[in-house]
Every structure is written in structure tokens, then in C-alpha cells.
Design a protein around this motif. Structure first.
Motif, PDB file in Angstrom:
ATOM      1  N   ASP A 261       0.801  -1.225   0.000  1.00 29.97           N
ATOM      2  CA  ASP A 261       0.000   0.000   0.000  1.00 29.97           C
ATOM      3  C   ASP A 261       0.832   1.271   0.000  1.00 29.97           C
ATOM      4  N   SER A 262       2.058   1.235   0.530  1.00 32.00           N
ATOM      5  CA  SER A 262       2.879   2.443   0.658  1.00 32.00           C
ATOM      6  C   SER A 262       3.981   2.533  -0.380  1.00 32.00           C
ATOM      7  N   LEU A 263       3.988   1.636  -1.340  1.00 34.55           N
ATOM      8  CA  LEU A 263       5.096   1.558  -2.292  1.00 34.55           C
ATOM      9  C   LEU A 263       5.199   2.829  -3.137  1.00 34.55           C
ATOM     10  N   VAL A 264       6.419   3.368  -3.227  1.00 32.26           N
ATOM     11  CA  VAL A 264       6.702   4.577  -4.001  1.00 32.26           C
ATOM     12  C   VAL A 264       7.531   4.253  -5.239  1.00 32.26           C
ATOM     13  N   GLU A 265       8.493   3.333  -5.094  1.00 32.52           N
ATOM     14  CA  GLU A 265       9.390   3.000  -6.203  1.00 32.52           C
ATOM     15  C   GLU A 265       9.524   1.491  -6.333  1.00 32.52           C
ATOM     16  N   ALA A 266       9.445   1.003  -7.571  1.00 30.55           N
ATOM     17  CA  ALA A 266       9.579  -0.433  -7.840  1.00 30.55           C
ATOM     18  C   ALA A 266      10.555  -0.648  -8.985  1.00 30.55           C
ATOM     19  N   SER A 302       0.619  -0.451  -8.864  1.00 26.01           N
ATOM     20  CA  SER A 302       0.080   0.570  -9.769  1.00 26.01           C
ATOM     21  C   SER A 302       0.094   1.974  -9.172  1.00 26.01           C
ATOM     22  N   ASN A 303       0.341   2.108  -7.869  1.00 22.64           N
ATOM     23  CA  ASN A 303       0.380   3.433  -7.240  1.00 22.64           C
ATOM     24  C   ASN A 303       1.780   4.030  -7.159  1.00 22.64           C
ATOM     25  N   VAL A 304       2.777   3.358  -7.718  1.00 19.06           N
ATOM     26  CA  VAL A 304       4.153   3.827  -7.585  1.00 19.06           C
ATOM     27  C   VAL A 304       4.355   5.143  -8.334  1.00 19.06           C
ATOM     28  N   VAL A 305       5.340   5.903  -7.867  1.00 17.94           N
ATOM     29  CA  VAL A 305       5.721   7.156  -8.510  1.00 17.94           C
ATOM     30  C   VAL A 305       6.850   6.914  -9.517  1.00 17.94           C
ATOM     31  N   MET A 324      -4.258  -4.580 -17.534  1.00 22.22           N
ATOM     32  CA  MET A 324      -3.309  -3.525 -17.167  1.00 22.22           C
ATOM     33  C   MET A 324      -4.010  -2.420 -16.380  1.00 22.22           C
ATOM     34  N   PRO A 325      -3.535  -2.106 -15.166  1.00 22.14           N
ATOM     35  CA  PRO A 325      -4.169  -1.063 -14.365  1.00 22.14           C
ATOM     36  C   PRO A 325      -3.731   0.331 -14.800  1.00 22.14           C
ATOM     37  N   GLU A 326      -4.389   1.344 -14.261  1.00 22.06           N
ATOM     38  CA  GLU A 326      -3.974   2.722 -14.461  1.00 22.06           C
ATOM     39  C   GLU A 326      -2.815   3.046 -13.516  1.00 22.06           C
ATOM     40  N   PHE A 327      -1.804   3.737 -14.029  1.00 20.03           N
ATOM     41  CA  PHE A 327      -0.668   4.181 -13.218  1.00 20.03           C
ATOM     42  C   PHE A 327      -0.774   5.707 -13.061  1.00 20.03           C
ATOM     43  N   ASN A 328      -1.745   6.131 -12.303  1.00 16.08           N
ATOM     44  CA  ASN A 328      -2.056   7.559 -12.206  1.00 16.08           C
ATOM     45  C   ASN A 328      -0.993   8.361 -11.473  1.00 16.08           C
ATOM     46  N   ASN A 329      -0.226   7.715 -10.593  1.00 16.44           N
ATOM     47  CA  ASN A 329       0.808   8.426  -9.827  1.00 16.44           C
ATOM     48  C   ASN A 329       2.184   8.370 -10.487  1.00 16.44           C
ATOM     49  N   LEU A 330       2.306   7.612 -11.552  1.00 17.47           N
ATOM     50  CA  LEU A 330       3.616   7.376 -12.156  1.00 17.47           C
ATOM     51  C   LEU A 330       4.159   8.651 -12.789  1.00 17.47           C
ATOM     52  N   ALA A 331       5.308   9.113 -12.264  1.00 21.35           N
ATOM     53  CA  ALA A 331       5.961  10.316 -12.775  1.00 21.35           C
ATOM     54  C   ALA A 331       7.232   9.987 -13.557  1.00 21.35           C
ATOM     55  N   LYS A 332       7.851   8.842 -13.236  1.00 13.80           N
ATOM     56  CA  LYS A 332       9.101   8.458 -13.913  1.00 13.80           C
ATOM     57  C   LYS A 332       9.051   6.984 -14.280  1.00 13.80           C
ATOM     58  N   LEU A 348       0.297   0.875 -24.515  1.00 15.30           N
ATOM     59  CA  LEU A 348      -0.697   0.748 -23.442  1.00 15.30           C
ATOM     60  C   LEU A 348      -0.169   1.305 -22.130  1.00 15.30           C
ATOM     61  N   LEU A 349       1.081   1.041 -21.828  1.00 19.13           N
ATOM     62  CA  LEU A 349       1.658   1.501 -20.568  1.00 19.13           C
ATOM     63  C   LEU A 349       1.721   3.023 -20.526  1.00 19.13           C
ATOM     64  N   LEU A 350       2.085   3.656 -21.636  1.00 17.68           N
ATOM     65  CA  LEU A 350       2.147   5.116 -21.681  1.00 17.68           C
ATOM     66  C   LEU A 350       0.751   5.736 -21.620  1.00 17.68           C
ATOM     67  N   GLU A 351      -0.208   5.109 -22.262  1.00 13.21           N
ATOM     68  CA  GLU A 351      -1.580   5.607 -22.205  1.00 13.21           C
ATOM     69  C   GLU A 351      -2.150   5.510 -20.790  1.00 13.21           C
ATOM     70  N   ASN A 352      -1.731   4.505 -20.049  1.00 14.26           N
ATOM     71  CA  ASN A 352      -2.239   4.303 -18.690  1.00 14.26           C
ATOM     72  C   ASN A 352      -1.432   5.069 -17.646  1.00 14.26           C
ATOM     73  N   ALA A 353      -0.514   5.916 -18.087  1.00 13.71           N
ATOM     74  CA  ALA A 353       0.281   6.740 -17.172  1.00 13.71           C
ATOM     75  C   ALA A 353       0.119   8.203 -17.572  1.00 13.71           C
ATOM     76  N   PRO A 354      -1.032   8.804 -17.283  1.00 12.78           N
ATOM     77  CA  PRO A 354      -1.343  10.151 -17.778  1.00 12.78           C
ATOM     78  C   PRO A 354      -0.477  11.256 -17.200  1.00 12.78           C
ATOM     79  N   ASN A 355       0.192  11.011 -16.067  1.00 15.01           N
ATOM     80  CA  ASN A 355       0.991  12.047 -15.415  1.00 15.01           C
ATOM     81  C   ASN A 355       2.496  11.806 -15.534  1.00 15.01           C
ATOM     82  N   LEU A 356       2.874  10.966 -16.475  1.00 15.35           N
ATOM     83  CA  LEU A 356       4.288  10.658 -16.673  1.00 15.35           C
ATOM     84  C   LEU A 356       5.046  11.889 -17.167  1.00 15.35           C
ATOM     85  N   GLU A 357       6.157  12.216 -16.513  1.00 15.04           N
ATOM     86  CA  GLU A 357       6.944  13.386 -16.875  1.00 15.04           C
ATOM     87  C   GLU A 357       8.362  13.045 -17.329  1.00 15.04           C
TER      88      GLU A 357
END
Length: 461
Positions: A261-266, A302-305, A324-332, A348-357
Motif C-alpha cells: 500500500d505504501s510503495l513509491v518506487e519499484a 500501480s500506485n508507484v511514482v 493492465m491497471p492505471e498508473f495515475n501516480n507514475l511520474a518516472k 498501453l503503458l504510456l496511455e495508462n500513465a497520464p501524469n508521466l513526466e
């Protein structure tokens, strides 16, 4: 000996003897203890400096005077500890003591633990019986056990194992069970302050892998496993609600029971069993195949940054495309390429990561397919497909490319990124090691960037 002594007398042309004793003690802490002990012949002053070294590093392979039985090396270790007197010691590393009886080995380990050390690193390829008292040190903060079998033939007394332990590393180590059936791994993981757990088992014939991690205190896990026993790797459990960093490498399990539940980086290096020639397939499936069960792990992260994927992991993710889940928090997002692995999951992975920077790619060469044309130049990109490219809606601002080789295909791929990543602000490129002096590669990229975009900047790293 004379050469080592002469080098120790001077440092950058000036006399090292001008330094305070405390500084010289720190210097001795960063060299092998055998070399540090040899400085005692320099002068009367150096004779008394070894006790100021708070880190001791004993390595049998570096002890030329040891006997075949290892006793000569052990004698040196014991003499050194005696010479230290009551001086405080923070870290002890003891590697490669072979063919000595367990009682003497345990006496030595008990000696260093009795000094209240904070870190202990033990490596031995022999079968060892370790006294239960070893596991109840009240001061040890960091423990590393490497290359050995640790046998336990009697129950432990009651109490908490390593009450101060924060970091535990097990490198090619396995334990026998207690007589009363408890698993020593789980006992170690129950240490109340444990924050970091690292385990490496790269022996393909060793099936006694750790398949479960239960801990409410662990925040970082690094697990590398290469067992070829498919049945032994059928399931993996992570009940780690406070875990923030996971580095996991191994063949895909049939089932994952995970609480992250608390995972930030994988960082994932998942390998399909079909790439292991020594293990026959359990079933024939073109959709799920060897990735059966990986969807549970992917959903749990799926909640990782920040997400790092190996080239093999890209194939595993593709096998799980239907869920494939949504990766809404994924920044990198960073991933590796391989000439025998494809990129088909990336659209698909890029489409499911709308906040990727930030997008980081290690190598641009990969297996050519028809399924990844949205993000690459595997096929000729037509105007119709260009309008549908997932890159056009991607919010990536920073693109980092490593191991750029400058081939025609790679240059076309760079142009494809430039033309379709509309939010791109900076591109960082690292050339392959053997091409870093090739100015023509940098010139071509500079020209490409001037032609394709006036907004984006290029940096060579």
C-alpha cells in the motif's frame, strides 16, 4: 611490506605523519586490516594507531601467510582483536574462514559481538553451526551473511532476535529449520526495527528460496532469485504495508499474495519461464503462458511514482495487457531494451500513465514487431497512424537515452520521439562507452534537434 610502509609515510608529496592520530585511525579504517596492521613497523607512533581504526576488514584470500587449514589466518584475527584492547569497534567484516571447528568460529563471533559493534559482515563457504546467542545481539544494526549453510540443531531460547537490527542482507545463504519447526527467516524478519532486507540467491539448483516476507517495519526490499525449480517458485508473498522501495528479480510466479500500500518506487526484473531452456513448460498458452499470476503483482504496484522495468519485464507486462491497471501516480518510467525483447506493451503503458513526466530508456534497439509502432519505428509510420500515436498525448517533459549507438534505426527513433512528444523540454543522451569520442554522433543529434524542435534542449551526459 617495505613498499606498503613507504607509501603510508607520504600522501600527495607531503608527510602523512603530520595528521592527527584520530585522522590516521580513520584512514586505517578504510584499508584491509592486514595492511593496516602492517603499518605498525613504521615507527613507535604507528605501533599504537591500529586501535583507533573503528572498522576491521579481515579477508582470508588476502592473507598470504595463512595455512591450508585456515588457522594461521584465524590466529592473525585473534591477535588483532587482542591488540585492539577495549577500543570501540563499529564494523567487522570476516570473509573466508575455512576448515576450522565451530566452537572456535563461534568464540570469535562472540568476541566481536561482545564489543558492541554496530555492523557485522560474515562470509564463509563452509557449513556452519551458529550458536543461538549470536542472534540476540542488542547493539547490532546491520548484518550481512554470505556464502554458507547455517545449521541449527537446537531450539532458540525465548526473546526478540536482534532488537536493534535495521538492515539484514543474506547473500547465497540458507538455514536449516529449528527442531520445533519455526522458520529462521521469519524470525529474523520479525526484528522490531528492521527497515531494509536484501536477499540474493543466484544458484539455479538451490530451491530453498524465501517465498514470503511478512513485516510491518520493513521499508526497502531487494530480492534476487534464479532458482530453476518451478514448483518451488510457484508463489511469492509480500505482506509489507509500509514498504516504499521494492527491487525484485526472478522468474514469474504462478501466484502473488501482496500488500504494498505504501510503495513509491519499484524495480522489476521478471523473467518468463519460456526463456529458461532447462525447465519444460507447464502449459501452452499464447496469451498468459508463463506470466500467469503476474497481473496481481502489477496491480499491487500501480500506485508507484517511479517504475524501472527490465527488457524481460516488458514482455511480462505485455502478457498481462488485458488487465493492465492505471498508473495515475507514475511520474518516472525507465526500462531496458534488448534485441530479442519487444516493446509491444509500451503504447498501453504510456496511455495508462497520464501524469508521466520523465522517460528513461537504456538502449533503443529491440525486437521488431507490428505491435509497438505507436512508440517506435518498427514499421513505417503513416500519417494516419501518426495522428493516433500515444506519444502525441504523452506529458513527458524529460527524455533520457542511455547507450545510444548512433545507428540509422536509432537516429530514426530519436526523430520519432522529437516529432511526437509535444511536451518535451529536454533530452539527455549518454553514448555507448566505445563511441563517446565520436563527434559525428553528437553532430547528427544536434542537427536533428535544430530541425525538429526549437523548444527542446539536448544534453550529453
Amino acid at each position: 611490506m617495505a613498499t606498503a610502509a613507504k607509501k603510508a609515510e607520504t600522501c600527495g608529496g607531503g608527510s602523512i605523519n603530520s595528521l592527527p592520530d584520530e585522522v590516521l585511525g580513520q584512514i586505517l579504517s578504510f584499508v584491509p586490516t592486514k595492511l593496516a596492521a602492517s603499518t605498525s613497523v613504521l615507527s613507535k607512533r604507528w605501533r599504537n594507531l591500529l586501535p583507533l581504526a573503528q572498522n576491521l576488514d579481515f579477508d582470508e584470500s588476502a592473507n598470504r601467510g595463512s595455512t591450508a587449514s585456515g588457522r594461521g589466518f584465524l590466529d592473525f584475527v585473534e591477535r588483532t582483536l587482542v591488540s585492539m584492547g577495549d577500543s570501540p569497534i563499529k564494523t567487522v567484516s570476516l570473509r573466508g574462514i575455512s576448515y576450522i571447528d565451530d566452537s572456535r568460529y563461534n568464540h570469535l563471533v562472540g568476541n566481536v559481538l561482545g564489543r558492541g559493534i554496530l555492523e557485522l559482515h560474515l562470509a564463509s563457504s563452509c557449513i556452519r553451526y551458529i550458536e543461538p546467542e549470536f542472534f540476540f545481539s542488542k547493539t547490532l544494526v546491520k548484518l550481512t551473511l554470505s556464502d554458507g549453510y547455517n545449521d541449527q540443531n537446537k531450539p532458540f531460547p525465548g526473546g526478540v532476535l536482534f532488537p536493534a537490527l535495521k538492515s539484514l542482507s543474506l547473500i547465497r545463504v540458507w538455514f536449516d529449520d529449528f527442531l520445533y519447526g519455526d522458520d529462521l527467516y521469519e524470525c529474523l524478519l520479525s526484528s522490531p526495527l528492521l527497515e531494509e532486507f536484501n536477499i540474493c540467491d543466484d544458484d539455479p539448483l538451490q530451491s530453498g528460496c524465501l517465498k514470503r516476507v511478512r513485516s510491518s517495519s520493513i521499508q526497502r526490499i531487494s530480492l534476487f532469485h534464479r532458482c530453476h525449480d518451478r514448483e518451488a517458485c510457484s508463489w511469492v508473498l509480500f505482506e509489507t504495508p509500509n514498504l516504499v522501495y521494492l527491487d525484485y528479480s526472478g522468474y514469474v510466479a504462478e501466484n502473488y499474495v501482496v500488500e504494498l500500500d505504501s510503495l513509491v518506487e519499484a524495480r522489476l526484473d521478471l523473467v518468463l519461464w519460456k526463456h529458461n531452456d532447462s525447465v519444460p513448460p507447464l502449459y501452452d498458452s499464447t496469451t498468459w503462458g508463463d506470466a500467469w499470476g503476474a497481473d496481481k503483482l502489477i496491480a499491487a504496484i500501480s500506485n508507484v511514482v517511479t517504475l524501472h522495468l527490465s527488457a524481460d519485464s516488458l514482455e511480462v507486462f505485455y502478457c498481462c495487457s488485458t488487465s493492465m491497471p492505471e498508473f495515475n501516480n507514475l511520474a518516472k518510467l525507465s526500462f531496458e531494451s534488448h534485441k530479442e525483447r519487444h516493446w509491444q506493451v509500451l503504447p498501453l503503458l504510456l496511455e495508462n500513465a497520464p501524469n508521466l513526466e520523465t522517460l528513461v530508456i537504456k538502449g533503443l534497439v529491440h525486437k521488431i514487431t507490428k505491435g509497438c509502432g505507436d512508440v517506435c519505428v518498427c514499421e513505417r509510420v503513416t500519417k494516419k497512424r501518426k495522428k493516433q500515436s500515444c506519444l502525441l498525448s504523452c506529458q513527458v517533459k524529460v527524455l533520457q537515452i542511455y547507450e545510444y549507438g548512433g545507428s540509422c534505426r536509432e537516429l530514426k527513433q530519436m526523430r520519432h520521439f522529437m516529432e511526437n512528444l509535444r511536451c518535451l523540454e529536454v533530452v539527455k543522451v549518454k553514448l555507448q562507452v566505445d563511441m563517446q569520442e565520436n563527434s559525428s554522433l553528437t553532430d547528427k543529434l544536434q542537427k536533428l534537434f535544430h530541425t525538429a524542435s526549437s523548444k527542446c534542449k539536448i544534453q550529453f551526459i
